[in-house]
Structures are given as structure tokens and as C-alpha cells.
Design an enzyme around this catalytic site. Structure first.
Site, PDB file in Angstrom:
ATOM      1  CG  ASP A   1       7.774   6.845  -2.790  1.00 42.84           C
ATOM      2  OD1 ASP A   1       7.163   6.025  -3.531  1.00 42.84           O
ATOM      3  OD2 ASP A   1       7.536   8.025  -3.196  1.00 42.84           O
ATOM      4  NE  ARG A   2       6.087   0.257   2.762  1.00 46.89           N
ATOM      5  CZ  ARG A   2       5.087   0.241   1.939  1.00 46.89           C
ATOM      6  NH1 ARG A   2       4.418   1.411   1.574  1.00 46.89           N
ATOM      7  NH2 ARG A   2       4.503  -0.746   1.732  1.00 46.89           N
ATOM      8  CG  LEU A   3      10.848   8.361   2.023  1.00 44.63           C
ATOM      9  CD1 LEU A   3      11.089   9.532   0.978  1.00 44.63           C
ATOM     10  CD2 LEU A   3      12.111   7.785   2.698  1.00 44.63           C
ATOM     11  CG  HIS A   4       6.251   5.424   6.892  1.00 46.91           C
ATOM     12  ND1 HIS A   4       5.216   5.353   5.824  1.00 46.91           N
ATOM     13  CD2 HIS A   4       6.738   4.162   6.757  1.00 46.91           C
ATOM     14  CE1 HIS A   4       5.186   4.121   5.308  1.00 46.91           C
ATOM     15  NE2 HIS A   4       6.260   3.493   5.829  1.00 46.91           N
TER      16      HIS A   4
ATOM     17  CD  GLU B   1      -3.075  -0.836   0.462  1.00 45.57           C
ATOM     18  OE1 GLU B   1      -3.222   0.335  -0.188  1.00 45.57           O
ATOM     19  OE2 GLU B   1      -3.640  -1.981   0.112  1.00 45.57           O
TER      20      GLU B   1
END
Length: 214
Positions: free
Chosen positions: A192-195, A10
């Protein structure tokens, strides 16, 4: 099968989290997020994973429900003879995790668990449905039992015992804990998983806010 699992992805893009937007106190920030999640169709937003460990460091996880919250911390209720209670007696440092997938958010709390007063536990117990009160008396939580029939038989016995009682009393082996936070991390999913990860750490009576790498 493994290929299917690896392809489950996701991309999170519903919101963002900036240090300048945070409340100065993590309880206030949690309350703000909690009000937002309550306004959605999220089922049981008060469900939280409670992590405990015993004196040997053996971890244990289970889902419990947040039932109260104040400036001091987060309150849940349980059987004081349960595995979680035995762990807390040996090691009172616990962790809580709230996961609100619909909002792409989670909150992770580490804190000190302490029993609340009998008076506060009794006040909450009075608010429970009658069946839940009976259940608290019935279950030897976390103990091995031979069959479900044992529970059902004991349930019938307790129902009979209190059949003429309008108010069922609080069992002395049942009550609440408050988790007083030491650290609280707010996580917001980002593309892009740069939370975004913002962590409150207690320093004396103040809270220090730090950004963590995702």
C-alpha cells in the site's frame, strides 16, 4: 495508452526494514544487502545511476558500474575527459542510485566524489579484458563524432599499436573516482505504498539513522 500506464501497479510485500535491524555503518549495511542481491538472479547488481551537476546546476544522469567498495566509499571508473568528469570537477557532490527490483529495494547515496590514485586505477585497469583496455584508449567519451567508422578505424589503429604488447598501459586520461558518502538511504518496498525508508546521515565521525515518511 495513458490508461495502460496509470494501471501499472505492483504491491510490494517481500520484506521490511526496521531501524533495530540495521548495521551501525551504512557501508556495512550496503554490503549486507549487496551480498543478498548477488545471491539472486539479478543481472549486474552493481549497476548504479550516477547523478552529477555542473556549476550552473544543470543535472546529468547515466548508468555506471560499481567496481570496488571499501570503508571509505564506492568506486567507479571512467574517462577523465567525459561529461561526468567535467561535472565533478565543477561540483564534486554527486548521487548514486541502486535499484534492485527483484528484491523491491533501492539504495540512494549522496557523497563527495574524488579521484583515486593512479596506482589504484592502474591495478584495476590490469584486470580488465584486453578489448576493454583498447576501448578506453579509443573512445573520446562524451565528444561528438561524425560516425561509428571513426571509432572502428581508431580501434584498428590502437590494436596495431599494441599488437606486440602483452600488457596495455593505463591511459593518463582514464581512472577511478571514489564517492565518499554523506547520506545513505535504504528503501524497502512495503504494501500500500507505506514503504520503509531509513536514512544514515554523517555527523562528524558518527552516523545518525532516521526513518523517513514514504
Amino acid at each position: 495508452m495513458n490508461r495502460d500506464i496509470k494501471d501499472m501497479r505492483e504491491n510490494y510485500d517481500k520484506s521490511f526494514l526496521q531501524k533495530t535491524n540495521l548495521k551501525s555503518n551504512p557501508i556495512d549495511q550496503f554490503s549486507y544487502w549487496f551480498d543478498e542481491v548477488k545471491a539472486t538472479n539479478t543481472k549486474e547488481p552493481n549497476a548504479m545511476i550516477l547523478a552529477t551537476s555542473n556549476s550552473n546546476g544543470t543535472p546529468s544522469l547515466r548508468t555506471v558500474l560499481l567496481k570496488e567498495m571499501d570503508a571509505e566509499g564506492f568506486v567507479f571508473y571512467t574517462n577523465y575527459n567525459s561529461q561526468k568528469a567535467k561535472d565533478i570537477a565543477e561540483n564534486p557532490i554527486v548521487s548514486l542510485l541502486f535499484l534492485w527490483k527483484e528484491m523491491e529495494r533501492q539504495v540512494r547515496i549522496t557523497g563527495l566524489a574524488e579521484k583515486i590514485s593512479i596506482a589504484q586505477s592502474s591495478e584495476y585497469f590490469k584486470s580488465r579484458p584486453r578489448g576493454s583496455k583498447i576501448g578506453a584508449w579509443v573512445s573520446p567519451q562524451s565528444e561528438i563524432i561524425a560516425s561509428r567508422e571513426i571509432l572502428e578505424s581508431k580501434n584498428a589503429d590502437i590494436e596495431a599499436k599494441f599488437k606486440d604488447s602483452e600488457d596495455i598501459p593505463l591511459p593518463l586520461f582514464w581512472g577511478g573516482y571514489i564517492v565518499k558518502p554523506i547520506t545513505v538511504e535504504f528503501w524497502q518496498g512495503r504494501p500500500d505504498r507505506l514503504h520503509d525508508r531509513l536514512k544514515y546521515s554523517r555527523k562528524n565521525k558518527n552516523w545518525i539513522i532516521s526513518r523517513l515518511a514514504p
